[in-house]
Design a protein around this motif. Structure first.
Motif, PDB file in Angstrom:
ATOM      1  N   GLU A 272      63.179  36.833  43.269  1.00  0.00           N
ATOM      2  CA  GLU A 272      61.941  36.158  43.659  1.00  0.00           C
ATOM      3  C   GLU A 272      61.447  35.233  42.555  1.00  0.00           C
ATOM      4  N   ASP A 273      61.613  35.648  41.302  1.00  0.00           N
ATOM      5  CA  ASP A 273      61.197  34.791  40.185  1.00  0.00           C
ATOM      6  C   ASP A 273      62.102  33.571  40.069  1.00  0.00           C
ATOM      7  N   ILE A 274      63.401  33.769  40.306  1.00  0.00           N
ATOM      8  CA  ILE A 274      64.321  32.630  40.269  1.00  0.00           C
ATOM      9  C   ILE A 274      63.941  31.612  41.342  1.00  0.00           C
ATOM     10  N   LYS A 275      63.561  32.101  42.511  1.00  0.00           N
ATOM     11  CA  LYS A 275      63.172  31.191  43.592  1.00  0.00           C
ATOM     12  C   LYS A 275      61.927  30.392  43.227  1.00  0.00           C
ATOM     13  N   VAL A 276      61.014  31.008  42.484  1.00  0.00           N
ATOM     14  CA  VAL A 276      59.823  30.282  42.035  1.00  0.00           C
ATOM     15  C   VAL A 276      60.227  29.121  41.129  1.00  0.00           C
ATOM     16  N   HIS A 277      61.111  29.403  40.169  1.00  0.00           N
ATOM     17  CA  HIS A 277      61.590  28.339  39.278  1.00  0.00           C
ATOM     18  C   HIS A 277      62.351  27.270  40.063  1.00  0.00           C
ATOM     19  N   ALA A 278      63.162  27.712  41.018  1.00  0.00           N
ATOM     20  CA  ALA A 278      63.931  26.750  41.817  1.00  0.00           C
ATOM     21  C   ALA A 278      63.005  25.837  42.616  1.00  0.00           C
ATOM     22  N   ASP A 279      61.945  26.410  43.176  1.00  0.00           N
ATOM     23  CA  ASP A 279      60.976  25.600  43.929  1.00  0.00           C
ATOM     24  C   ASP A 279      60.321  24.555  43.028  1.00  0.00           C
ATOM     25  N   ARG A 280      60.025  24.944  41.800  1.00  0.00           N
ATOM     26  CA  ARG A 280      59.416  23.994  40.863  1.00  0.00           C
ATOM     27  C   ARG A 280      60.352  22.828  40.579  1.00  0.00           C
ATOM     28  N   LEU A 281      61.626  23.142  40.383  1.00  0.00           N
ATOM     29  CA  LEU A 281      62.574  22.072  40.073  1.00  0.00           C
ATOM     30  C   LEU A 281      62.815  21.196  41.296  1.00  0.00           C
ATOM     31  N   VAL A 282      62.879  21.805  42.469  1.00  0.00           N
ATOM     32  CA  VAL A 282      63.029  21.022  43.702  1.00  0.00           C
ATOM     33  C   VAL A 282      61.883  20.020  43.822  1.00  0.00           C
ATOM     34  N   ALA A 283      60.664  20.494  43.568  1.00  0.00           N
ATOM     35  CA  ALA A 283      59.501  19.607  43.657  1.00  0.00           C
ATOM     36  C   ALA A 283      59.559  18.515  42.595  1.00  0.00           C
ATOM     37  N   SER A 284      59.996  18.894  41.387  1.00  0.00           N
ATOM     38  CA  SER A 284      60.066  17.921  40.297  1.00  0.00           C
ATOM     39  C   SER A 284      61.098  16.837  40.570  1.00  0.00           C
ATOM     40  N   LEU A 285      62.240  17.240  41.143  1.00  0.00           N
ATOM     41  CA  LEU A 285      63.308  16.276  41.409  1.00  0.00           C
ATOM     42  C   LEU A 285      63.079  15.497  42.695  1.00  0.00           C
ATOM     43  N   GLY A 286      62.232  16.040  43.561  1.00  0.00           N
ATOM     44  CA  GLY A 286      62.011  15.396  44.846  1.00  0.00           C
ATOM     45  C   GLY A 286      63.217  15.479  45.761  1.00  0.00           C
ATOM     46  N   CYS A 287      64.045  16.515  45.559  1.00  0.00           N
ATOM     47  CA  CYS A 287      65.242  16.648  46.396  1.00  0.00           C
ATOM     48  C   CYS A 287      64.931  17.490  47.631  1.00  0.00           C
ATOM     49  N   ASP A 288      65.884  17.579  48.513  1.00  0.00           N
ATOM     50  CA  ASP A 288      65.711  18.307  49.769  1.00  0.00           C
ATOM     51  C   ASP A 288      65.461  19.793  49.479  1.00  0.00           C
ATOM     52  N   PRO A 289      64.369  20.369  49.995  1.00  0.00           N
ATOM     53  CA  PRO A 289      64.080  21.792  49.752  1.00  0.00           C
ATOM     54  C   PRO A 289      65.186  22.731  50.224  1.00  0.00           C
ATOM     55  N   VAL A 290      66.054  22.254  51.107  1.00  0.00           N
ATOM     56  CA  VAL A 290      67.133  23.109  51.593  1.00  0.00           C
ATOM     57  C   VAL A 290      68.110  23.457  50.473  1.00  0.00           C
ATOM     58  N   TYR A 291      68.041  22.728  49.361  1.00  0.00           N
ATOM     59  CA  TYR A 291      68.933  22.995  48.230  1.00  0.00           C
ATOM     60  C   TYR A 291      68.396  24.088  47.299  1.00  0.00           C
ATOM     61  N   ARG A 292      67.282  24.698  47.647  1.00  0.00           N
ATOM     62  CA  ARG A 292      66.659  25.651  46.727  1.00  0.00           C
ATOM     63  C   ARG A 292      67.594  26.791  46.334  1.00  0.00           C
ATOM     64  N   ASP A 293      68.286  27.392  47.294  1.00  0.00           N
ATOM     65  CA  ASP A 293      69.152  28.527  46.970  1.00  0.00           C
ATOM     66  C   ASP A 293      70.305  28.099  46.065  1.00  0.00           C
ATOM     67  N   PHE A 294      70.850  26.925  46.322  1.00  0.00           N
ATOM     68  CA  PHE A 294      71.913  26.387  45.472  1.00  0.00           C
ATOM     69  C   PHE A 294      71.402  26.207  44.044  1.00  0.00           C
ATOM     70  N   ILE A 295      70.220  25.641  43.904  1.00  0.00           N
ATOM     71  CA  ILE A 295      69.631  25.436  42.582  1.00  0.00           C
ATOM     72  C   ILE A 295      69.335  26.778  41.916  1.00  0.00           C
ATOM     73  N   GLY A 296      68.911  27.763  42.701  1.00  0.00           N
ATOM     74  CA  GLY A 296      68.657  29.091  42.144  1.00  0.00           C
ATOM     75  C   GLY A 296      69.911  29.715  41.551  1.00  0.00           C
ATOM     76  N   VAL A 297      71.042  29.544  42.230  1.00  0.00           N
ATOM     77  CA  VAL A 297      72.312  30.063  41.703  1.00  0.00           C
ATOM     78  C   VAL A 297      72.652  29.382  40.381  1.00  0.00           C
ATOM     79  N   LEU A 298      72.479  28.065  40.335  1.00  0.00           N
ATOM     80  CA  LEU A 298      72.779  27.339  39.097  1.00  0.00           C
ATOM     81  C   LEU A 298      71.852  27.770  37.964  1.00  0.00           C
ATOM     82  N   MET A 299      70.601  28.042  38.291  1.00  0.00           N
ATOM     83  CA  MET A 299      69.663  28.509  37.266  1.00  0.00           C
ATOM     84  C   MET A 299      70.099  29.859  36.699  1.00  0.00           C
ATOM     85  N   ASN A 300      70.471  30.764  37.583  1.00  0.00           N
ATOM     86  CA  ASN A 300      70.934  32.070  37.113  1.00  0.00           C
ATOM     87  C   ASN A 300      72.168  31.914  36.222  1.00  0.00           C
ATOM     88  N   ASN A 301      73.075  31.012  36.612  1.00  0.00           N
ATOM     89  CA  ASN A 301      74.264  30.755  35.793  1.00  0.00           C
ATOM     90  C   ASN A 301      73.887  30.296  34.390  1.00  0.00           C
TER      91      ASN A 301
END
Length: 336
Positions: free
Chosen positions: A62-91
């Motif tokens: 849940e915390d990773i998803k919060v960070h992912a949402d922040r980056l999605v908003a910052s980049l202005g990319c499609d929110p559907v990429y949130r889970d993908f970004i979350g995986v990369l963050m964990n990596n």
């Protein structure tokens, strides 16, 4: 893959191995960036975010998803990429930890769906696919290179196998390849084990002839650092702790039992149990010394036995209070 040679009329001719054929193009699933360039750009942005905020793993999903949402908003990319970004963050959170772990203490986990299913000759056993090195897919090259480095390699799905390997203490990090849905299901197990792990998402999730960013796998399996700090062999440490509770070892540590009461106490101390308390005690001591030999002293053995004595005594009291007549599959002390 190595070339093989044949001798014909005194001359050696080279027989070159078949090149792994390129995988046929398949578009990525809609919840993934569609081009390698776009995926690489997002990875660079994730690395910059992690470097700036320095989150500490293991982090709840849940915390990773919060960070992912922040980056999605910052980049202005499609929110559907949130889970993908979350995986990369964990990596990226685990990147330095993975780099510090020797190759021979890592597991590479590959999915069988990377194979060309209609042509793959590989059989299966209880652990997964047994690659026949046919050259039809990327599995053979990834497996060969990882094993050359010292990795354990499995071509299989399922968290049960992975957790059983982690529990042996011989695997300290995992490089895995899977689809996003499987990664999400496996995440709680990885979080609970606090094992450094990176995951490279498959570009499809239909479990047949899937594709992946092979250069990402290649980069992660070669990731290393100059860290030469001592790493505990947890399997060997477990054996050392268990040996403390053999009759011969207890006699050396505590002296010979004097009388029936001490004999009963000694027998109870040797009974089954996970011995987590002495194991954790020994782990802490050995992690604070320069070499494992420095830490495993006679004093440490006595401390481990003392810790277990207190625990076993508390179990005797619990069994009496609860009127239990079974412990470790045998009669409790007061009932025997």
């Amino acid at each position: 893959m190595e070339s093989t040679g044949q001798t014909v009329m005194g001359e050696t001719t080279l027989k070159l191995p078949k090149l792994t054929p390129p995988a046929r193009f398949r578009p990525p699933k809609s919840n993934l960036p569609q081009t390698p360039e776009e995926r690489s750009e997002i990875l660079q942005q994730v690395r910059a975010y992690i470097a700036e905020h320095q989150p500490v793993p293991p982090m709840p999903m849940e915390d990773i998803k919060v960070h992912a949402d922040r980056l999605v908003a910052s980049l202005g990319c499609d929110p559907v990429y949130r889970d993908f970004i979350g995986v990369l963050m964990n990596n990226e959170m685990w990147r330095d930890s993975l780099a510090a772990i020797p190759y021979e203490r890592r597991l590479l986990l590959l999915p069988k769906c990377l194979r060309v299913e209609s042509k793959c000759p590989a059989p299966f056993d209880e652990f997964g696919l047994l690659c026949k090195q046919c050259g039809l897919c990327s599995i053979q090259d990834l497996q060969n290179e990882a094993e050359r480095l010292g990795y354990a390699v499995l071509v299989a799905e399922g968290s049960a196998i992975v957790m059983s390997l982690i529990q042996t203490g011989k695997i300290e990090a995992i490089v895995g390849v899977s689809c996003l849905s499987v990664l999400e299901r496996a995440f709680p197990y990885m979080e609970a084990a606090a094992v450094p792990g990176v995951a490279i998402p498959l570009l499809q999730d239909d479990c047949i002839d899937t594709t992946v960013d092979l250069d990402w796998i290649w980069d992660y399996i070669h990731l290393t650092s100059e860290d030469k700090s001592l790493r505990l062999d947890l399997g060997a440490l477990r054996e050392e702790v268990d040996f403390c509770f053999t009759p011969a070892s207890l006699a050396l540590i505590m002296g010979e039992a004097q009388g029936q009461t001490e004999e009963l106490a000694r027998e109870w101390l040797m009974r089954a149990g996970k011995r987590w308390r002495p194991f954790l005690t020994a782990s802490v001591v050995q992690s604070l010394v320069e070499t494992s030999q420095d830490g495993w002293s006679e004093d440490l053995k006595r401390i481990c036995v003392a810790v277990e004595c207190f625990h076993k005594a508390s179990l005797i009291h619990d069994d009496i209070e609860d009127e239990d007549d079974q412990r470790y599959g045998e009669q409790t002390l007061h009932a025997s």
